[in-house]
Design a protein around this motif. Structure first.
Motif, PDB file in Angstrom:
ATOM      1  N   LEU A 117       0.837  -1.206   0.000  1.00 19.58           N
ATOM      2  CA  LEU A 117       0.000   0.000   0.000  1.00 19.58           C
ATOM      3  C   LEU A 117       0.867   1.249   0.000  1.00 19.58           C
ATOM      4  N   GLU A 118       1.883   1.280   0.846  1.00 20.10           N
ATOM      5  CA  GLU A 118       2.789   2.425   0.890  1.00 20.10           C
ATOM      6  C   GLU A 118       3.500   2.600  -0.442  1.00 20.10           C
ATOM      7  N   SER A 119       3.874   1.482  -1.058  1.00 17.51           N
ATOM      8  CA  SER A 119       4.563   1.541  -2.348  1.00 17.51           C
ATOM      9  C   SER A 119       3.669   2.100  -3.440  1.00 17.51           C
ATOM     10  N   VAL A 120       2.419   1.654  -3.506  1.00 17.19           N
ATOM     11  CA  VAL A 120       1.551   2.067  -4.604  1.00 17.19           C
ATOM     12  C   VAL A 120       1.120   3.522  -4.456  1.00 17.19           C
ATOM     13  N   ILE A 121       0.879   3.998  -3.222  1.00 17.24           N
ATOM     14  CA  ILE A 121       0.420   5.381  -3.101  1.00 17.24           C
ATOM     15  C   ILE A 121       1.574   6.377  -3.269  1.00 17.24           C
ATOM     16  N   SER A 122       2.807   5.911  -3.109  1.00 14.04           N
ATOM     17  CA  SER A 122       3.945   6.806  -3.337  1.00 14.04           C
ATOM     18  C   SER A 122       4.459   6.724  -4.772  1.00 14.04           C
ATOM     19  N   SER A 123       4.025   5.705  -5.532  1.00 10.10           N
ATOM     20  CA  SER A 123       4.560   5.488  -6.876  1.00 10.10           C
ATOM     21  C   SER A 123       3.553   5.732  -7.990  1.00 10.10           C
ATOM     22  N   VAL A 124       2.266   5.619  -7.712  1.00 10.02           N
ATOM     23  CA  VAL A 124       1.228   5.720  -8.742  1.00 10.02           C
ATOM     24  C   VAL A 124       0.453   7.012  -8.543  1.00 10.02           C
ATOM     25  N   ASP A 154      14.426   5.638  -1.075  1.00 12.42           N
ATOM     26  CA  ASP A 154      15.067   4.611  -1.889  1.00 12.42           C
ATOM     27  C   ASP A 154      14.101   3.528  -2.346  1.00 12.42           C
ATOM     28  N   ASP A 155      13.051   3.276  -1.547  1.00 14.34           N
ATOM     29  CA  ASP A 155      12.135   2.195  -1.897  1.00 14.34           C
ATOM     30  C   ASP A 155      10.942   2.660  -2.718  1.00 14.34           C
ATOM     31  N   VAL A 156      10.905   3.948  -3.109  1.00 11.10           N
ATOM     32  CA  VAL A 156       9.813   4.439  -3.951  1.00 11.10           C
ATOM     33  C   VAL A 156      10.013   3.934  -5.373  1.00 11.10           C
ATOM     34  N   GLY A 157       8.952   3.456  -5.984  1.00 10.93           N
ATOM     35  CA  GLY A 157       9.019   2.965  -7.358  1.00 10.93           C
ATOM     36  C   GLY A 157       8.612   1.509  -7.444  1.00 10.93           C
ATOM     37  N   LEU A 158       7.734   1.197  -8.392  1.00 12.05           N
ATOM     38  CA  LEU A 158       7.343  -0.187  -8.637  1.00 12.05           C
ATOM     39  C   LEU A 158       8.495  -0.910  -9.319  1.00 12.05           C
ATOM     40  N   VAL A 159       8.815  -2.094  -8.851  1.00 16.36           N
ATOM     41  CA  VAL A 159       9.923  -2.862  -9.419  1.00 16.36           C
ATOM     42  C   VAL A 159       9.502  -3.459 -10.753  1.00 16.36           C
TER      43      VAL A 159
END
Length: 248
Positions: free
Chosen positions: A22-29, A123-128
């Motif tokens: 969830l944290e990844s998608v709201i910071s990347s999309v 550093d962890d922002v962005g979908l792999v």
């Protein structure tokens, strides 16, 4: 098609996508806004590289484009763009002038915009970016995007009313759906989408985590039947473009 805000905190969702997704998608999309466009875009990162890019559909970066035949399009002029992530982060997107005149195949309608200054991003922002070769036809895929209908209903139709976008539940996801065909870098899929969801990331679960394997670019007005199944078999109603597995 489901509202992300309604399912993101449920146990089945977290079991499938991971506790930190969830944290990844709201910071990347987020929403990519221009004078004549509103598309979904996502920050992506390639394995083994610190370079991060903004991935969207190629037609989303243009103020105007033209069909030049041979199944190709030409970007006539680019536009100033702004990326608004679901977590409220906002950034101006600058595209080099030499992009004007860029020719791309319709079936590989993909733009990867380098993020020159990614300093403020964690550093962890962005979908792999995933591995295309690891995909199987029957593997489920998922699309996350800014739904224009929900966007309008929540009064967030313009960049000036974008605060609190995620809390306004403007993101949706289609799950589970399938890749029903692939050729020349393009994906045929049967995920639910709405018009103006171009650029939405297409994800698959690889190595027990979500990975972006493509972007949604278009829907078919008149879906064609599958050759082996005959008239009436119209499962491939949308097109996407595969992501490259590494940067040049």
């Amino acid at each position: 098609m489901q509202l992300l805000s309604e399912y993101a905190h449920t146990r089945p969702f977290r079991n499938l996508f991971g506790e930190d997704f969830l944290e990844s998608v709201i910071s990347s999309v987020g929403l990519l806004v221009g004078a004549q466009t509103a598309c979904t875009a996502s920050i992506v990162r390639f394995p083994g590289s610190r370079q991060r890019m903004l991935a969207t559909a190629a037609h989303c970066i243009a103020r105007s484009e033209r069909d030049i035949g041979a199944n190709k399009k030409q970007v006539v002029s680019v536009q100033n763009l702004k990326f608004n992530a679901l977590n409220g982060m906002s950034a101006e997107i600058s595209i080099e002038e030499d992009v004007k005149g860029w020719i791309y195949p319709k079936e590989t309608d993909l733009a990867l915009i380098p993020l020159a200054d990614a300093g403020p991003l964690k550093d962890d922002v962005g979908l792999v970016v995933g591995r295309i070769g690891a995909l199987n036809t029957l593997d489920p895929i998922y699309i996350f995007g800014i739904n224009p209908i929900v966007l309008a209903l929540n009064g967030a139709a313009s960049a000036n009313h974008y605060d609190g976008l995620f809390s306004a539940a403007t993101a949706t996801f289609s799950t589970p759906c399938r890749i029903v065909g692939a050729s020349a870098g393009s994906i045929g899929h049967n995920c639910e989408t709405e018009k103006q969801m171009s650029g939405s990331p297409i994800l698959a679960i690889q190595d027990n985590r979500p990975a972006i394997i493509g972007v949604h670019v278009a829907g078919l007005d008149r879906p064609a039947p599958l050759p082996r199944c005959g008239v009436g078999s119209w499962p491939a109603i949308n097109y996407g473009t595969f992501m490259p597995e590494k940067t040049e």
